[in-house]
Design an enzyme around this catalytic site. Structure first.
Site, PDB file in Angstrom:
ATOM      1  N   HIS A  65     -58.080   5.770  13.549  1.00  0.00           N
ATOM      2  CA  HIS A  65     -58.922   6.840  14.102  1.00  0.00           C
ATOM      3  C   HIS A  65     -58.175   7.718  15.103  1.00  0.00           C
ATOM      4  O   HIS A  65     -58.644   8.784  15.463  1.00  0.00           O
ATOM      5  CB  HIS A  65     -60.158   6.228  14.776  1.00  0.00           C
ATOM      6  CG  HIS A  65     -61.108   5.620  13.801  1.00  0.00           C
ATOM      7  ND1 HIS A  65     -62.300   6.212  13.462  1.00  0.00           N
ATOM      8  CD2 HIS A  65     -61.029   4.494  13.058  1.00  0.00           C
ATOM      9  CE1 HIS A  65     -62.925   5.456  12.561  1.00  0.00           C
ATOM     10  NE2 HIS A  65     -62.173   4.406  12.303  1.00  0.00           N
TER      11      HIS A  65
ATOM     12  N   ASP B 242     -55.806  14.374  20.347  1.00  0.00           N
ATOM     13  CA  ASP B 242     -57.022  13.682  19.913  1.00  0.00           C
ATOM     14  C   ASP B 242     -56.946  13.494  18.405  1.00  0.00           C
ATOM     15  O   ASP B 242     -56.589  14.434  17.690  1.00  0.00           O
ATOM     16  CB  ASP B 242     -58.252  14.546  20.260  1.00  0.00           C
ATOM     17  CG  ASP B 242     -59.465  13.711  20.653  1.00  0.00           C
ATOM     18  OD1 ASP B 242     -59.565  12.571  20.187  1.00  0.00           O
ATOM     19  OD2 ASP B 242     -60.302  14.218  21.427  1.00  0.00           O
TER      20      ASP B 242
HETATM   21  P1  ADQ Z   1     -63.337   8.961  20.932  1.00  0.00           P
HETATM   22  O1  ADQ Z   1     -62.049   9.119  21.649  1.00  0.00           O
HETATM   23  O2  ADQ Z   1     -64.329   8.066  21.567  1.00  0.00           O
HETATM   24  O3  ADQ Z   1     -63.111   8.508  19.410  1.00  0.00           O
HETATM   25  P2  ADQ Z   1     -64.879  11.413  20.020  1.00  0.00           P
HETATM   26  O4  ADQ Z   1     -64.421  11.671  18.655  1.00  0.00           O
HETATM   27  O5  ADQ Z   1     -65.072  12.661  20.798  1.00  0.00           O
HETATM   28  O6  ADQ Z   1     -63.920  10.502  20.884  1.00  0.00           O
HETATM   29  O7  ADQ Z   1     -66.257  10.646  19.955  1.00  0.00           O
HETATM   30  C1  ADQ Z   1     -67.031  10.422  21.096  1.00  0.00           C
HETATM   31  C2  ADQ Z   1     -68.460  10.107  20.686  1.00  0.00           C
HETATM   32  O8  ADQ Z   1     -69.151   9.587  21.828  1.00  0.00           O
HETATM   33  C3  ADQ Z   1     -69.215  11.339  20.214  1.00  0.00           C
HETATM   34  O9  ADQ Z   1     -70.003  11.008  19.106  1.00  0.00           O
HETATM   35  C4  ADQ Z   1     -70.082  11.698  21.423  1.00  0.00           C
HETATM   36  O10 ADQ Z   1     -71.320  12.286  21.090  1.00  0.00           O
HETATM   37  C5  ADQ Z   1     -70.314  10.350  22.082  1.00  0.00           C
HETATM   38  N1  ADQ Z   1     -70.475  10.517  23.536  1.00  0.00           N
HETATM   39  C6  ADQ Z   1     -69.617  11.104  24.382  1.00  0.00           C
HETATM   40  N2  ADQ Z   1     -70.112  11.097  25.642  1.00  0.00           N
HETATM   41  C7  ADQ Z   1     -71.303  10.503  25.572  1.00  0.00           C
HETATM   42  C8  ADQ Z   1     -72.315  10.178  26.556  1.00  0.00           C
HETATM   43  N3  ADQ Z   1     -72.179  10.468  27.858  1.00  0.00           N
HETATM   44  N4  ADQ Z   1     -73.422   9.559  26.130  1.00  0.00           N
HETATM   45  C9  ADQ Z   1     -73.566   9.240  24.824  1.00  0.00           C
HETATM   46  N5  ADQ Z   1     -72.654   9.502  23.875  1.00  0.00           N
HETATM   47  C10 ADQ Z   1     -71.544  10.116  24.247  1.00  0.00           C
HETATM   48  C11 ADQ Z   1     -61.990   8.080  18.628  1.00  0.00           C
HETATM   49  C12 ADQ Z   1     -60.811   9.061  18.564  1.00  0.00           C
HETATM   50  C13 ADQ Z   1     -61.293  10.438  18.125  1.00  0.00           C
HETATM   51  C14 ADQ Z   1     -62.010  10.334  16.778  1.00  0.00           C
HETATM   52  C15 ADQ Z   1     -63.055   9.227  16.808  1.00  0.00           C
HETATM   53  C16 ADQ Z   1     -63.638   8.961  15.421  1.00  0.00           C
HETATM   54  O11 ADQ Z   1     -60.176   9.146  19.838  1.00  0.00           O
HETATM   55  O12 ADQ Z   1     -60.193  11.354  18.021  1.00  0.00           O
HETATM   56  O13 ADQ Z   1     -62.658  11.567  16.513  1.00  0.00           O
HETATM   57  O14 ADQ Z   1     -62.507   7.994  17.280  1.00  0.00           O
HETATM   58  O15 ADQ Z   1     -62.624   8.693  14.508  1.00  0.00           O
END
Ligand code: ADQ
Length: 464
Positions: free
Chosen positions: A162, A370
């Site tokens: 990921h 990312d």
């Molecule tokens: P993450 O680094 O965790 O994922 P991201 O892809 O942005 O980052 O996903 C974060 C998720 O958490 C989103 O669905 C968002 O809505 C949720 N979220 C963020 N803040 C929140 C809050 N305060 N309350 C509730 N929910 C919240 C890792 C990789 C990414 C990749 C994903 C999926 O780092 O690059 O996109 O996996 O493969």
């Protein structure tokens, strides 16, 4: 006797949260795209999910929830410290993200990573029926594919990373480098978010192990291992439905009112992580206020920074830096009752997040690196009103697909300021044009499409 499955997912975490009800342990399916996407496949194949259920100490007995069989793996306090916080999140995570913070290397962490990966492989070997398909997820479990193949050569094994996969010169810093690479090569298909990452992987196989490859296929011990790009996505239909619901729409209006009905609401939503570029985004906002290009209360910023990995040193230091910058901006540009930045170090429900997306004129997603970034995709999908503008780092995987965002180089402060200002000032017609094109793309490239593409390539029969 252990129940055996034709389809097994192996991930660090089980897709469940514990809800405490007095003495009893009760579980609720956790929200998230991965489990939503895999649910139909798991249900159709009597699937099992192997993962840690949270908390230190003995794991609960395997149990069923909403049609999925869950197989919990225990982690001790020491393993959480070494395998999870150490090797996964203080060695591999920073190294794979361009070393934006220096990775830390410890022998004890590597040893624990090995032991825990073996435990996951044992469990997967135990629950997979003859000729089953096993799909291993992410950077915490990179040794599992080879360990599993050794135990069960009959299985079809997929792996998906990921996060980014680094270029050779960075990967070579890893003391455990050949072991990790061999671990991944145990899979039949290794999936990445980006084509470039898949290329880094096949080149590394040649460089480090002298393996031959043709296109994206590597030859290992007479087997063929395929690498490929499978950009992950979100449940687009769910986000569209939620964000157009009357309750979320009303809440979005209320959020704007609570912010003092400003002309421009700028939003950031991230895990509090040093890869996400939260500080540089705050700095861009501060400098635009100092330059007089933006003013408070006409423009306000909301930064949601979800608590994350709070016991890891780099994360503690980051929190101090971000909170200091927020304090500085509010000290210089806020007034009594009118802060310039609303900073929220909290988790929210999916619907509250959707309301925030709907309330924001400009969404800032500015990671230094990312894998994908799902927040960018969620924001686009949430804007059924065709309003809003997305500022997006070129270093997020999402930038490959969301070309109509206001793209910027997060290492260039002037570039970030310029992109933010362009997004603030964009005409409604132009904003609508951009968001519509991105929405069209997402509708055909949702998380279901992602899972199906990967499993088809892996050769899993009857994936719908
Ligand atoms: P993450 O680094 O965790 O994922 P991201 O892809 O942005 O980052 O996903 C974060 C998720 O958490 C989103 O669905 C968002 O809505 C949720 N979220 C963020 N803040 C929140 C809050 N305060 N309350 C509730 N929910 C919240 C890792 C990789 C990414 C990749 C994903 C999926 O780092 O690059 O996109 O996996 O493969």
């Amino acid at each position: 006797m252990t129940e055996r499955s034709a389809f097994v997912v192996v991930a660090n975490r089980l897709p469940v949260d514990e809800v405490s009800t007095g003495d009893d342990r009760e579980w609720r399916r956790s929200p998230g795209g991965l489990v939503t996407a895999l649910h139909p496949v798991l249900a159709a194949h009597r699937g099992t999910w192997v993962g840690w259920s949270g908390g230190a100490g003995p794991a609960p007995e395997p149990f069923d929830l909403e049609g999925i069989h869950l197989h919990p793996i225990p982690l001790s306090t020491e393993e959480l410290e070494r395998y999870y916080e150490g090797q996964s999140n203080a060695t591999i995570w920073p190294l794979y993200h361009d070393a934006v913070e220096p990775p830390m290397f410890r022998r004890r962490w590597r040893e624990s990573y090995r032991q825990v990966n073996a435990r996951f492989a044992d469990a997967a070997a135990q629950v997979a029926e003859d000729g089953a398909t096993v799909w291993v997820q992410d950077y915490q479990l990179q040794l599992v594919p080879a360990m599993l193949r050794e135990r069960r050569p009959d299985l079809r094994i997929g792996f998906f990373l990921h996060i980014p996969f680094p270029p050779i010169e960075l990967f070579m810093q890893m003391p455990q480098r050949a072991e990790i690479l061999r671990g991944l090569l145990g899979a039949d298909l290794v999936g990445f978010q980006q084509r470039l990452a898949a290329q880094n992987f096949v080149r590394l196989a040649r460089h480090l192990l002298g393996l031959r490859y043709e296109g994206q296929t590597i030859e290992v011990d007479g087997r063929r291992v395929k690498a490929g790009a499978f950009p992950i996505s979100i449940d687009v239909a769910e986000m569209e439905e939620m964000s157009t619901s009357p309750a979320v729409q009303a809440r979005a209006k209320q959020i704007r009112a609570e912010l003092g009905d400003p002309e421009t609401v700028i939003l950031g939503v991230d895990r509090l992580d040093y890869t996400k570029g939260i500080e540089l985004r705050l700095k861009a906002f501060r400098e635009l206020l100092a330059d007089g290009k933006l003013t408070v209360p006409e423009a306000v910023m909301v930064q949601v920074a979800t608590p994350s990995r709070e016991r890891v040193e780099h994360y503690q230091a980051l929190r101090v830096k971000v909170e200091r910058e927020v304090g500085r901006i509010n000290g210089e540009f806020g007034r009594v009752g009118v802060p310039a930045v609303h900073y929220l170090h909290q988790s929210y429900s999916r619907s509250e997040l959707a309301a925030m997306y709907c309330a924001a004129d400009v969404m800032m997603v500015t990671p230094l690196r990312d894998g994908m970034n799902l927040v960018a995709k969620e924001y686009v999908a949430a804007r059924a009103d065709n309003g809003g503008a997305l500022v997006l780092s070129e270093f997020a995987g999402a930038a490959t697909e969301l070309r109509q965002a206001f793209l910027c180089n997060p290492h260039d402060p002037d570039g970030v300021k310029e992109a933010l200002l362009r997004a603030v000032e964009v005409s409604p017609t132009e904003a609508r044009r951009r968001i519509r094109i991105m929405q069209r793309h997402l509708r055909t490239h949702d998380v279901d499409h992602w899972a199906r593409s990967f499993l088809n390539e892996l050769g899993v029969p009857d994936v719908k």
